[in-house]
Design an enzyme around this catalytic site. Structure first.
Site, PDB file in Angstrom:
ATOM      1  N   TYR A  64      30.411  31.509  23.389  1.00 62.99           N
ATOM      2  CA  TYR A  64      30.643  32.802  24.048  1.00 62.99           C
ATOM      3  C   TYR A  64      30.596  34.008  23.103  1.00 62.99           C
ATOM      4  CZ  TYR A  64      31.731  30.198  28.227  1.00 62.99           C
ATOM      5  OH  TYR A  64      31.630  29.369  29.323  1.00 62.99           O
ATOM      6  N   LYS A 121      38.333  40.379  36.705  1.00 65.48           N
ATOM      7  CA  LYS A 121      37.844  41.424  37.616  1.00 65.48           C
ATOM      8  C   LYS A 121      37.121  40.786  38.786  1.00 65.48           C
ATOM      9  CE  LYS A 121      37.349  44.922  34.004  1.00 65.48           C
ATOM     10  NZ  LYS A 121      36.422  45.612  33.099  1.00 65.48           N
ATOM     11  N   LYS A 204      33.308  47.635  40.841  1.00 65.71           N
ATOM     12  CA  LYS A 204      32.230  48.224  40.028  1.00 65.71           C
ATOM     13  C   LYS A 204      31.162  47.196  39.683  1.00 65.71           C
ATOM     14  CE  LYS A 204      33.526  46.230  36.182  1.00 65.71           C
ATOM     15  NZ  LYS A 204      32.736  45.383  35.279  1.00 65.71           N
ATOM     16  N   SER A 267      26.213  44.424  30.126  1.00 66.01           N
ATOM     17  CA  SER A 267      26.946  43.950  31.304  1.00 66.01           C
ATOM     18  C   SER A 267      26.185  42.803  31.951  1.00 66.01           C
ATOM     19  CB  SER A 267      27.116  45.097  32.307  1.00 66.01           C
ATOM     20  OG  SER A 267      27.238  44.577  33.627  1.00 66.01           O
TER      21      SER A 267
HETATM   22  N1  LIG Z   1      33.177  39.699  29.263  1.00 68.03           N
HETATM   23  C1  LIG Z   1      33.572  40.935  29.488  1.00 68.03           C
HETATM   24  O1  LIG Z   1      33.028  41.884  28.903  1.00 68.03           O
HETATM   25  C2  LIG Z   1      34.704  41.203  30.403  1.00 68.03           C
HETATM   26  C3  LIG Z   1      35.103  40.275  31.348  1.00 68.03           C
HETATM   27  N2  LIG Z   1      36.136  40.553  32.186  1.00 68.03           N
HETATM   28  C4  LIG Z   1      36.537  39.606  33.200  1.00 68.03           C
HETATM   29  O2  LIG Z   1      37.142  38.484  32.589  1.00 68.03           O
HETATM   30  C5  LIG Z   1      36.998  37.351  33.446  1.00 68.03           C
HETATM   31  C6  LIG Z   1      36.524  36.185  32.617  1.00 68.03           C
HETATM   32  O3  LIG Z   1      35.219  36.531  32.206  1.00 68.03           O
HETATM   33  P1  LIG Z   1      34.538  36.126  30.842  1.00 68.03           P
HETATM   34  O4  LIG Z   1      35.494  35.604  29.848  1.00 68.03           O
HETATM   35  O5  LIG Z   1      33.700  37.269  30.439  1.00 68.03           O
HETATM   36  O6  LIG Z   1      33.613  34.949  31.412  1.00 68.03           O
HETATM   37  P2  LIG Z   1      32.733  33.909  30.630  1.00 68.03           P
HETATM   38  O7  LIG Z   1      31.685  33.472  31.557  1.00 68.03           O
HETATM   39  O8  LIG Z   1      32.348  34.458  29.303  1.00 68.03           O
HETATM   40  O9  LIG Z   1      33.755  32.696  30.384  1.00 68.03           O
HETATM   41  C7  LIG Z   1      34.440  32.096  31.416  1.00 68.03           C
HETATM   42  C8  LIG Z   1      35.468  31.151  30.820  1.00 68.03           C
HETATM   43  O10 LIG Z   1      36.287  30.655  31.861  1.00 68.03           O
HETATM   44  C9  LIG Z   1      36.418  29.260  31.683  1.00 68.03           C
HETATM   45  N3  LIG Z   1      36.710  28.610  32.942  1.00 68.03           N
HETATM   46  C10 LIG Z   1      35.952  28.555  34.056  1.00 68.03           C
HETATM   47  N4  LIG Z   1      36.567  27.802  34.984  1.00 68.03           N
HETATM   48  C11 LIG Z   1      37.742  27.386  34.427  1.00 68.03           C
HETATM   49  C12 LIG Z   1      38.791  26.558  34.885  1.00 68.03           C
HETATM   50  N5  LIG Z   1      38.784  25.998  36.079  1.00 68.03           N
HETATM   51  N6  LIG Z   1      39.820  26.327  34.038  1.00 68.03           N
HETATM   52  C13 LIG Z   1      39.829  26.870  32.822  1.00 68.03           C
HETATM   53  N7  LIG Z   1      38.858  27.653  32.335  1.00 68.03           N
HETATM   54  C14 LIG Z   1      37.818  27.902  33.134  1.00 68.03           C
HETATM   55  C15 LIG Z   1      35.083  28.827  31.100  1.00 68.03           C
HETATM   56  O11 LIG Z   1      35.212  27.567  30.475  1.00 68.03           O
HETATM   57  C16 LIG Z   1      34.837  29.960  30.116  1.00 68.03           C
HETATM   58  O12 LIG Z   1      35.519  29.715  28.925  1.00 68.03           O
HETATM   59  C17 LIG Z   1      36.012  37.767  34.560  1.00 68.03           C
HETATM   60  O13 LIG Z   1      36.715  38.032  35.727  1.00 68.03           O
HETATM   61  C18 LIG Z   1      35.397  39.044  34.016  1.00 68.03           C
HETATM   62  O14 LIG Z   1      35.023  39.932  35.046  1.00 68.03           O
HETATM   63  C19 LIG Z   1      36.832  41.723  32.105  1.00 68.03           C
HETATM   64  C20 LIG Z   1      36.481  42.664  31.174  1.00 68.03           C
HETATM   65  C21 LIG Z   1      35.370  42.505  30.278  1.00 68.03           C
HETATM   66  O1  LIG Z   2      33.905  44.385  33.049  1.00 68.83           O
HETATM   67  C1  LIG Z   2      33.139  44.517  32.139  1.00 68.83           C
HETATM   68  C2  LIG Z   2      33.122  45.702  31.267  1.00 68.83           C
HETATM   69  O2  LIG Z   2      34.197  46.538  31.535  1.00 68.83           O
HETATM   70  C3  LIG Z   2      32.140  43.463  31.853  1.00 68.83           C
HETATM   71  O3  LIG Z   2      31.167  43.538  32.811  1.00 68.83           O
HETATM   72  P1  LIG Z   2      30.231  42.292  33.084  1.00 68.83           P
HETATM   73  O4  LIG Z   2      31.112  41.219  33.653  1.00 68.83           O
HETATM   74  O5  LIG Z   2      29.204  42.798  33.999  1.00 68.83           O
HETATM   75  O6  LIG Z   2      29.665  41.883  31.749  1.00 68.83           O
END
Ligand SMILES: NC(=O)C1=CN([C@@H]2O[C@H](COP(=O)(O)OP(=O)(O)OC[C@H]3O[C@@H](n4cnc5c(N)ncnc54)[C@H](O)[C@@H]3O)[C@@H](O)[C@H]2O)C=CC1
Ligand SMILES: O=C(CO)COP(=O)(O)O
Length: 355
Positions: A64, A121, A204, A267
């Site tokens: 990641y 989110k 968003k 994003s």
């Molecule tokens: N990446 C970003 O820039 C940002 C993400 N977010 C939010 O954070 C949340 C998580 O997103 P990311 O970390 O970016 O996603 P990602 O796709 O990078 O990672 C998702 C993670 O969740 C884990 N996961 C999935 N199902 C699971 C389960 N049943 N039990 C335990 N772990 C599980 C996966 O193994 C992985 O480590 C989302 O709702 C996203 O909208 C918020 C702000 C910024």
């Molecule tokens: O929430 C985010 C930035 O604030 C990340 O957006 P994405 O999930 O689209 O990458």
């Protein structure tokens, strides 16, 4: 001492706290890194043993956050009970589809009054629940809040200047999160409108997909501004009808997050829209992304909800038709452009209801 001159996280002033981050994806990793760099002991929970082992031995989450070294006292673990039991504050970065299951399975591990903050989110499919509502239902003994704002994980891990919003009813929760996370590259503003902040972060993502699509079609800068601004009008109309404060949408969690996700190819939601705009099938675009793009699920739920409560959301409807009904992009754009010309800011001049 005035607020502006209060030092934050100076070596002498900052006590070390035990915190947990649940979720080993991009955002969990980014927040663990900020907390670790701020001198805190981070119990970083993830499902995968191999991933935890890799982070323990190399300090890198190669799937990641390739190439990003996690310095500080970050302790990867697959033992959620242990991580939560040691933590004063728990941050949850689990995608919305799995959020309730993880919290429910482990609800007895949380302590009374423990602070639990959602970083997610998205919206739950059944019942249109936001993550803070899930926390309240599953662990009502805890004090909860939501962190949301223009926070691309890939920039935070590079220590690029970033600001976010902590929304919580309890002022101690807000202050604790500001103290834990705030540092020279990360500022944490406060809000009490938990529902508005959280809903803005989920909504968003839909408009980021629209913006990605527009970018792929090279629609131009005027079109980009039109889409972002009408997206803001549409999302605030919807959120206000559900009880959010319209002023939240003027802040970082509203227009701030909308700008970053609608203008950046960093994003994931934008990238999905871009791929579809280039002619790729939605499923292929999502598979190629390999990370979560919450907007594709949120879109379905918001369309259903908007229709159920009678809220006019032409961009949501148009995007839904393109992604899920195989509508021609050109026809959808034409129908949007030829709809009734209406009020700009409907909080000043009410919309005429004739579409
Ligand atoms: N990446 C970003 O820039 C940002 C993400 N977010 C939010 O954070 C949340 C998580 O997103 P990311 O970390 O970016 O996603 P990602 O796709 O990078 O990672 C998702 C993670 O969740 C884990 N996961 C999935 N199902 C699971 C389960 N049943 N039990 C335990 N772990 C599980 C996966 O193994 C992985 O480590 C989302 O709702 C996203 O909208 C918020 C702000 C910024
Ligand atoms: O929430 C985010 C930035 O604030 C990340 O957006 P994405 O999930 O689209 O990458």
């Amino acid at each position: 001492m005035s607020e502006q001159s209060t030092p934050r996280n100076t070596e002498a002033a900052a006590p070390v706290h035990d915190v947990a981050v649940l979720g080993g994806g991009s955002f969990g990793t980014a927040m663990a890194k900020v907390l670790g760099e701020n001198g805190h002991r981070v119990h970083f929970w993830m499902r995968g043993k191999a991933q935890a082992e890799e982070i323990r031995s190399t300090r890198i989450n190669s799937r990641y956050m390739p190439g990003i070294e996690l310095t500080g006292d970050i302790q990867p673990t697959t033992d959620l009970a242990d991580a939560v039991s040691k933590a004063e504050i728990v941050f949850v970065a689990i995608p919305s589809k799995a959020f309730r299951a993880v919290i429910r399975e482990n609800s007895d591990k949380f302590r009374d009054e423990q602070i639990v903050i959602s970083l997610t989110k998205g919206i739950e499919e059944h019942g249109f629940k936001l993550m803070s509502e899930i926390l309240q239902e599953e662990i009502p003994r805890c004090r909860t809040g939501v962190l949301s704002g223009p926070n691309l994980a890939g920039e935070i891990v590079n220590r690029d200047l970033t600001a976010t919003v902590i929304a919580a009813k309890d002022p101690d929760v807000r202050r604790s999160v500001q103290d834990l996370l705030g540092c020279e590259y990360f500022r944490v503003y406060a809000n009490v409108d938990v529902y508005g902040v959280e809903l803005a972060g989920a909504l968003k993502n839909i408009y980021a997909i629209v913006a990605g699509l527009a970018s792929a079609l090279e629609m131009g800068e005027n079109a980009k501004a039109m889409l972002i601004t009408r997206g803001l009008a549409e999302m605030s109309r919807f959120a206000v009808s559900l009880g959010a404060n319209p002023m939240t949408f003027m802040g970082l969690a509203g227009v701030g997050d909308l700008i970053v996700t609608c203008t950046s190819s960093k994003s994931r939601n934008f990238r999905v829209g871009y791929a579809v705009g280039q002619g790729q099938k939605l499923d292929d675009a999502v598979a190629e992304l390999g990370q979560v793009a919450e907007g594709i699920y949120t879109l379905k739920l918001v369309k259903q909800k908007a229709e159920a409560i009678g809220i006019y959301m032409p961009l949501v409807r148009g995007l839904y038709e393109i992604l899920y009904d195989n509508a021609s992009i050109k026809a959808v754009i034409n129908s949007l452009m030829m709809s009734v010309q209406n009020s700009d800011v409907e909080f000043i001049l009410p919309r005429t209801i004739s579409q």
